[in-house]
Enzyme design. Structure first.
Site, PDB file in Angstrom:
ATOM      1  N   SER A  29       0.821  -1.220   0.000  1.00  0.00           N
ATOM      2  CA  SER A  29       0.000   0.000   0.000  1.00  0.00           C
ATOM      3  C   SER A  29       0.847   1.258   0.000  1.00  0.00           C
ATOM      4  O   SER A  29       1.646   1.474   0.909  1.00  0.00           O
ATOM      5  CB  SER A  29      -0.872   0.069   1.254  1.00  0.00           C
ATOM      6  OG  SER A  29      -1.928  -0.811   1.142  1.00  0.00           O
ATOM      7  N   HIS A  60      -3.353   0.974  -4.711  1.00  0.00           N
ATOM      8  CA  HIS A  60      -2.756  -0.194  -5.369  1.00  0.00           C
ATOM      9  C   HIS A  60      -3.053  -0.095  -6.860  1.00  0.00           C
ATOM     10  O   HIS A  60      -4.214  -0.127  -7.273  1.00  0.00           O
ATOM     11  CB  HIS A  60      -3.382  -1.483  -4.837  1.00  0.00           C
ATOM     12  CG  HIS A  60      -2.892  -1.893  -3.482  1.00  0.00           C
ATOM     13  ND1 HIS A  60      -1.860  -2.776  -3.310  1.00  0.00           N
ATOM     14  CD2 HIS A  60      -3.280  -1.525  -2.252  1.00  0.00           C
ATOM     15  CE1 HIS A  60      -1.645  -2.958  -2.020  1.00  0.00           C
ATOM     16  NE2 HIS A  60      -2.492  -2.199  -1.349  1.00  0.00           N
ATOM     17  N   HIS A  82      -5.675  -9.107  -2.064  1.00  0.00           N
ATOM     18  CA  HIS A  82      -5.878  -9.401  -0.645  1.00  0.00           C
ATOM     19  C   HIS A  82      -7.053 -10.364  -0.469  1.00  0.00           C
ATOM     20  O   HIS A  82      -8.016 -10.331  -1.228  1.00  0.00           O
ATOM     21  CB  HIS A  82      -6.205  -8.113   0.133  1.00  0.00           C
ATOM     22  CG  HIS A  82      -5.147  -7.062   0.053  1.00  0.00           C
ATOM     23  ND1 HIS A  82      -5.092  -6.171  -0.984  1.00  0.00           N
ATOM     24  CD2 HIS A  82      -4.124  -6.755   0.873  1.00  0.00           C
ATOM     25  CE1 HIS A  82      -4.064  -5.345  -0.792  1.00  0.00           C
ATOM     26  NE2 HIS A  82      -3.463  -5.680   0.320  1.00  0.00           N
ATOM     27  N   GLU A  85     -10.494  -8.784  -0.246  1.00  0.00           N
ATOM     28  CA  GLU A  85     -11.193  -8.363  -1.469  1.00  0.00           C
ATOM     29  C   GLU A  85     -12.158  -9.449  -1.952  1.00  0.00           C
ATOM     30  O   GLU A  85     -12.885  -9.242  -2.929  1.00  0.00           O
ATOM     31  CB  GLU A  85     -10.182  -8.032  -2.563  1.00  0.00           C
ATOM     32  CG  GLU A  85      -9.355  -6.788  -2.241  1.00  0.00           C
ATOM     33  CD  GLU A  85      -8.229  -6.561  -3.244  1.00  0.00           C
ATOM     34  OE1 GLU A  85      -8.473  -5.907  -4.253  1.00  0.00           O
ATOM     35  OE2 GLU A  85      -7.122  -7.070  -3.003  1.00  0.00           O
ATOM     36  N   ALA A 112       2.294  -2.273   4.258  1.00  0.00           N
ATOM     37  CA  ALA A 112       2.064  -1.213   5.240  1.00  0.00           C
ATOM     38  C   ALA A 112       1.443  -1.893   6.447  1.00  0.00           C
ATOM     39  O   ALA A 112       0.532  -2.699   6.303  1.00  0.00           O
ATOM     40  CB  ALA A 112       1.111  -0.182   4.669  1.00  0.00           C
ATOM     41  N   MET A 214      -2.536  -6.921   6.766  1.00  0.00           N
ATOM     42  CA  MET A 214      -3.553  -7.761   6.113  1.00  0.00           C
ATOM     43  C   MET A 214      -3.024  -8.489   4.877  1.00  0.00           C
ATOM     44  O   MET A 214      -3.787  -8.797   3.961  1.00  0.00           O
ATOM     45  CB  MET A 214      -4.759  -6.900   5.718  1.00  0.00           C
ATOM     46  CG  MET A 214      -5.380  -6.114   6.865  1.00  0.00           C
ATOM     47  SD  MET A 214      -6.690  -5.020   6.294  1.00  0.00           S
ATOM     48  CE  MET A 214      -6.894  -3.956   7.738  1.00  0.00           C
ATOM     49  N   ASN A 238       1.301   3.542  11.299  1.00  0.00           N
ATOM     50  CA  ASN A 238       0.547   4.099  12.421  1.00  0.00           C
ATOM     51  C   ASN A 238       0.839   3.265  13.647  1.00  0.00           C
ATOM     52  O   ASN A 238       1.317   2.150  13.533  1.00  0.00           O
ATOM     53  CB  ASN A 238      -0.964   4.053  12.115  1.00  0.00           C
ATOM     54  CG  ASN A 238      -1.407   2.644  11.801  1.00  0.00           C
ATOM     55  OD1 ASN A 238      -1.198   2.134  10.705  1.00  0.00           O
ATOM     56  ND2 ASN A 238      -1.990   1.993  12.783  1.00  0.00           N
ATOM     57  N   HIS A 250      -7.470   4.354   6.431  1.00  0.00           N
ATOM     58  CA  HIS A 250      -6.682   4.027   5.237  1.00  0.00           C
ATOM     59  C   HIS A 250      -5.947   5.260   4.703  1.00  0.00           C
ATOM     60  O   HIS A 250      -4.826   5.155   4.211  1.00  0.00           O
ATOM     61  CB  HIS A 250      -7.589   3.412   4.167  1.00  0.00           C
ATOM     62  CG  HIS A 250      -6.840   2.815   3.000  1.00  0.00           C
ATOM     63  ND1 HIS A 250      -5.873   1.838   3.147  1.00  0.00           N
ATOM     64  CD2 HIS A 250      -6.902   3.063   1.672  1.00  0.00           C
ATOM     65  CE1 HIS A 250      -5.376   1.508   1.960  1.00  0.00           C
ATOM     66  NE2 HIS A 250      -5.984   2.241   1.047  1.00  0.00           N
TER      67      HIS A 250
HETATM   68 CL1  6GU Z   1      -3.459  -0.884  12.596  1.00  0.00          CL
HETATM   69  N1  6GU Z   1      -4.001  -3.025  11.276  1.00  0.00           N
HETATM   70  C1  6GU Z   1      -3.992  -3.783  10.207  1.00  0.00           C
HETATM   71  N2  6GU Z   1      -4.605  -4.975  10.262  1.00  0.00           N
HETATM   72  N3  6GU Z   1      -3.425  -3.438   9.050  1.00  0.00           N
HETATM   73  C2  6GU Z   1      -2.807  -2.257   8.998  1.00  0.00           C
HETATM   74  C3  6GU Z   1      -2.766  -1.406  10.076  1.00  0.00           C
HETATM   75  C4  6GU Z   1      -3.401  -1.840  11.240  1.00  0.00           C
HETATM   76  N4  6GU Z   1      -2.082  -0.303   9.729  1.00  0.00           N
HETATM   77  C5  6GU Z   1      -1.710  -0.460   8.460  1.00  0.00           C
HETATM   78  N5  6GU Z   1      -2.144  -1.636   8.006  1.00  0.00           N
END
Ligand code: 6GU
Length: 278
Positions: A29, A60, A82, A85, A112, A214, A238, A250
């Site tokens: 991402s 993407h 993914h 999806e 990411a 993910m 994050n 996102h």
């Molecule tokens: Cl906080 N969780 C998940 N599952 N995927 C992420 C994320 C968090 N931050 C970026 N991708």
């Protein structure tokens, strides 16, 4: 059959480029920008490759690039498929089989991810030392299905999935760039697409998660089944400790990726140069 589908896709791609890639790259991402560094690139939208699904996520692009990066012949996915999806997990990992058939012996997979380890800050990177594949543990592994010997082993070992030598190389590159912070830790894949609750984050931390995302784990498993070396890199977008005031979204994930794209490019270019020199 899955193997025949991979073969058909590889044959279709070969019609467009005779480059034999040594390295496969999956750009996560917001990290797709690195594709602009690929020289003499042939770009194929996934819609033109037989059996490839469509990438439906903002951030993407959905195309395969074949060319050279830092002098190394590469095949790169700008955008991936993914599980969330709605694609069967066997299909989300088909491109890994295809890139192996094209010749790639190493996979550099990026994503990411949310930083669960409290020391991880947005803009830091993490090398995957290991993963916890939640959907895979619960039955959604890309290796579930009738076995076909051409796919590789029925029961591949994935205990050392992330290549130690490649991690050392990546650490050496990071040391040359003081502005890059590169951790090494455990990536947990959840199915998504909702982010985690506070209770789930607590659970993920208790089981040893450093970063959560993910993707990636199923691609790594397939790469090991087909005998590729794997290097995994997470961009921490994050903090996902459950104590943060604002909830993740996102747009935040994409804006952090945007802010560190130069660092990501430096890191990956240095790694690719190192792989080329091996
Ligand atoms: Cl906080 N969780 C998940 N599952 N995927 C992420 C994320 C968090 N931050 C970026 N991708």
């Amino acid at each position: 059959m899955l193997y025949d589908q991979a073969l058909e896709a590889a044959q279709a791609i070969r019609q467009h480029s005779d480059v034999k890639p040594a390295l496969a790259i999956i750009l996560g991402s917001g990290l797709g920008d690195l594709a602009t560094e690929i020289r003499d690139a042939v770009a194929l939208p996934y819609s033109e490759i037989p059996h490839f699904a469509q990438s439906t996520v903002v951030g993407h692009a959905g195309r395969l690039l074949i060319g050279t990066l830092a002098g190394v012949p590469v095949v790169a996915m700008q955008g991936r498929f993914h599980f969330y999806e709605g694609h069967p997990v066997q299909l989300t990992t088909l491109p890994v089989r295809v890139m192996r058939l094209l010749g790639a012996e190493t996979l550099l997979v990026s994503n990411a991810a949310g930083g669960v380890n409290p020391a991880y800050q947005p803009g830091h990177f993490m090398l995957l030392r290991d993963h916890i594949y939640m959907p895979g543990l619960a039955g959604a592994s890309p290796l579930v299905g009738p076995h076909d010997e051409r796919l590789g082993e029925r029961f591949p070992a994935v205990g050392k999935a992330y290549d130690a030598e490649l991690r050392t190389l990546a650490q050496q590159v990071a040391r040359r760039h003081p502005e890059i912070t590169l951790h090494e830790g455990v990536y947990t894949m959840v199915a998504g697409p909702s982010y985690e609750t506070s209770a789930e984050l607590n659970f993920l931390r208790m089981i040893g998660t450093d970063a959560v995302g993910m993707s990636t784990a199923p691609e790594t498993i397939v790469a090991r089944q087909v005998g590729m070396r794997v290097l995994g890199i997470s961009l921490i977008t994050n903090s996902a400790t459950g104590n943060e005031t604002a909830e993740v979204n996102h747009a935040e994930v994409l804006s952090t990726a945007d802010a560190v794209r130069t660092k990501f490019a430096q890191l990956v270019m240095g790694i690719v140069e190192g792989i080329g020199a091996q």
